[in-house]
Design an enzyme around this catalytic site. Structure first.
Site, mmCIF file in Angstrom:
data_model
loop_
_atom_site.group_PDB
_atom_site.id
_atom_site.type_symbol
_atom_site.label_atom_id
_atom_site.label_comp_id
_atom_site.label_asym_id
_atom_site.label_seq_id
_atom_site.Cartn_x
_atom_site.Cartn_y
_atom_site.Cartn_z
ATOM 1 N N ASP A 114 -31.243 77.405 29.716
ATOM 2 C CA ASP A 114 -30.898 76.473 28.647
ATOM 3 C C ASP A 114 -29.559 76.842 28.014
ATOM 4 O O ASP A 114 -29.167 78.013 27.988
ATOM 5 C CB ASP A 114 -32.006 76.518 27.592
ATOM 6 C CG ASP A 114 -31.769 75.582 26.438
ATOM 7 O OD1 ASP A 114 -31.801 74.366 26.659
ATOM 8 O OD2 ASP A 114 -31.545 76.074 25.313
ATOM 9 N N GLU A 132 -27.899 74.886 32.467
ATOM 10 C CA GLU A 132 -27.700 73.603 31.806
ATOM 11 C C GLU A 132 -26.313 73.598 31.178
ATOM 12 O O GLU A 132 -26.072 74.251 30.160
ATOM 13 C CB GLU A 132 -28.757 73.371 30.726
ATOM 14 C CG GLU A 132 -28.565 72.040 30.015
ATOM 15 C CD GLU A 132 -29.046 72.048 28.567
ATOM 16 O OE1 GLU A 132 -29.333 70.960 28.048
ATOM 17 O OE2 GLU A 132 -29.101 73.127 27.953
#
Length: 594
Positions: free
Chosen positions: A298, A332
């Site tokens: 993330d 990401e």
């Protein structure tokens, strides 16, 4: 009840382990030998997927919804899904054709955070307080063990979603009682002055590298940990504000992109050796304990490159030591510019990143009538990635997610008066681009049931089980309403058939891609997939227009005889290096030469 539940979980885990061990004893480690590009990934939020154990809906916490976070009538709160439910639905996921399950973070979270009147739960999993344990809303460590063992016994992989950029919002700043501190830059608030350029000299001799000199965290603001939360984070070192940037909320520009608090979340000082060492040990232990097959990382773009240059090789080495040769790491990087995406494979040294460029371009083509040649231009930039076109085969491609919304909503937003038939056709076509283009297709849970949602952050996080959330209950369902987990839903059937075709043809997984034709208005887009050193090609032709189209498509001169994998294909070339195809409106065909 808890003792009985633990006994059942132990039995399930033992059964799965026995099955897996039996297979392994026969040398069946085939799932570990699959390359990243061989997979079809299914991405889900455990809270929204299946509720297998109602006893953990509140995380076994006392009080009301602002204490435990559970409120199945509110989209922003826990809905009840858990790892036990996920394990019970592995047949459903495998039947769709998925071979790898990417699970949103399952670590223990702060149940609720936010200022009064703006409270929100940690149901998504990104507000971590304990990086070493499963959140009690999702179950226990035994549930994770049972899930991974059961998946592996089926030959399926499990990818964990991890966070190294931040923790939950625990640290506060005395200067901002409303918890709304603006970012304070390094130039205006250097580490060696307290509260600005004219402030008291602190951290004498600190130059950004000698962290033994960094002893005070009050250079920009005065951080503190509220009473009762001094030992909230695990491991314990995470409770010390010295390991955070403490500069206020990020503007997501310039230095604040890496040093600012992401929407108030405590931003780790990832350049600090203790943080690097600690994060390597935290996530390496999950590989050791559970034999995880990959990490989605993330907020990758909000961490300094030097951290990833140390972290990524350490994780690959840890996986290799555990006998996991094809550990899939993808970051990401929320940017549609392929040059920016590629930068993270060259500078930060990520093996690969989520392909936001693909998502944006295919959405424009299918939902907004952009010309297919925009996708040709995107694919022409594959050479920018470290490793070039071969590396691009491992880029996870997707159509939507939990932050931006679903492909169905993008179509509905652009074409609000669209018929049910055309909506289904366009959504199916989008999934065909996903399944047969280069990259690793990543299906967002619920898309296969025709979920469209309301778009945006939180508007695409419906439960697969019956909902009590009004904004979810009134959603338009692509293909018509279905029973929960229906394997007869039109999109479930279409996607599972595409996955079968992809699995049956190595060229569609490992073959390099050549764009054969790309219309400059809605129309045909054709690519060949070929494996170097092997004869033949697989031709994929998409029609993005609302009319049937016939055209001649260039192919290899040696591709003389053809067969149909899907749709109607010619049996022979029209002339050397040319075949004539006819593709129905908003449809596609797959043709194979030998």
């Amino acid at each position: 009840m808890d003792a009985i539940r633990r006994g059942i979980l132990t039995m399930l885990a033992a059964t799965a382990t026995l099955s897996a061990s039996s297979a392994f004893a026969q040398g069946d480690l085939a799932y570990r030998q699959r390359l990243a590009q061989d997979e079809v990934i299914y991405f889900l939020l455990p809270d929204r997927f299946a509720n297998g154990d109602a006893s953990n809906d509140t995380g076994r916490l006392a009080g009301g919804r602002l204490d435990h976070g559970f409120d199945p009538t509110d989209a922003g709160f826990y809905q009840g899904g858990d790892l036990a439910g996920l394990m019970q639905r592995l047949d459903y996921i495998q039947g769709l054709g998925a071979t790898a399950i990417w699970v949103a973070p399952i670590f223990r979270n702060k149940p609720v955070q936010g200022e009064p009147g703006r409270e929100f739960s940690g149901a998504h999993g990104y507000w971590i307080t304990d990086f070493t344990r499963v959140d009690p809303h999702f179950g226990e460590d035994a549930d994770m063990r049972a899930l991974v063992d059961a998946a592996h016994a089926r030959g399926m992989k499990v990818y964990m979603d991890i966070v190294a950029n931040h923790t939950a919002d625990v640290i506060r700043y005395r200067e901002c009682p409303a918890n709304d501190c603006a970012y304070r830059s390094r130039a205006d608030y250097p580490y060696t002055r307290r509260g600005g350029l004219d402030g008291e000299a602190i951290n004498e001799g600190f130059d950004g590298t000698n962290f033994d000199r960094l002893t005070r965290p009050d250079y920009a603001y005065t951080p503190y940990v509220p009473a009762g939360e001094e030992a909230l984070k695990v491991p314990a070192w995470l409770n010390d504000p010295i390991y955070y940037h403490n500069r206020g909320d990020s503007t997501f520009r310039n230095e604040s992109s890496t040093d600012g608090d992401f929407a108030g979340l405590d931003d780790l000082m990832t350049e600090h050796p203790r943080v690097i060492e600690g994060m390597i040990e935290i996530f390496g232990s999950w590989i050791d304990r559970y034999q995880i097959d990959g990490f989605r990382i993330d907020t990758a773009k909000h961490v300094n490159p030097e951290f990833w240059q140390a972290f990524v090789p350490a994780m690959l080495e840890r996986a290799e030591a555990n006998g996991i040769p094809n550990f899939h790491i993808f970051g990401e990087v929320y940017d549609v510019d392929p040059a920016q995406l590629a930068r993270y494979t060259r500078v930060d040294r990520y093996p690969t990143v989520l392909d936001f460029g693909f998502q944006s371009t295919v959405t424009d083509i299918v939902a907004r009538d952009a010309a297919p040649d925009t996708l040709a231009r995107l694919f022409s930039t594959d050479v920018l990635y470290e490793g070039g076109e071969v590396a691009a085969l491992a880029l996870p491609t997707f159509l939507g997610n939990h932050d931006m919304g679903r492909i169905g909503n993008f179509i509905l937003t652009s074409k609000p008066g669209i018929s049910d038939q055309e909506l289904l056709a366009r959504t199916t076509l989008a999934h065909a681009f996903l399944m047969f283009s280069r990259g690793v297709p990543t299906i967002y849970y619920g898309d296969e049931q025709g979920f469209a949602g309301d778009g945006g952050y939180g508007g695409a996080r419906q439960t697969l089980f019956p909902t009590q959330v009004a904004s979810y209950a009134d959603d338009r369902i692509i293909g018509g309403p279905q029973a929960p987990y229906s394997t007869e839903a039109p999109l479930y059937r279409a996607i599972s058939e595409m996955a079968r075709l992809r699995a049956a043809d190595p060229r569609l997984r490992r073959g390099l891609q050549t764009v054969r034709f790309a219309a400059e208005a809605p129309g045909l887009f054709a690519v060949s997939r070929r494996i170097e050193g092997e004869a033949g090609e697989t031709l994929v032709v998409y029609n993005t227009s609302t009319n049937e189209i016939s055209a001649n498509i260039e192919v290899d001169a040696s591709s003389a005889a053809w067969s149909s994998s899907r749709g109607t294909c010619p049996t022979a070339a029209t002339a050397p290096a040319s075949v004539r195809v006819t593709v129905p409106a908003l449809d596609f065909i797959l043709c194979r030469s030998e």
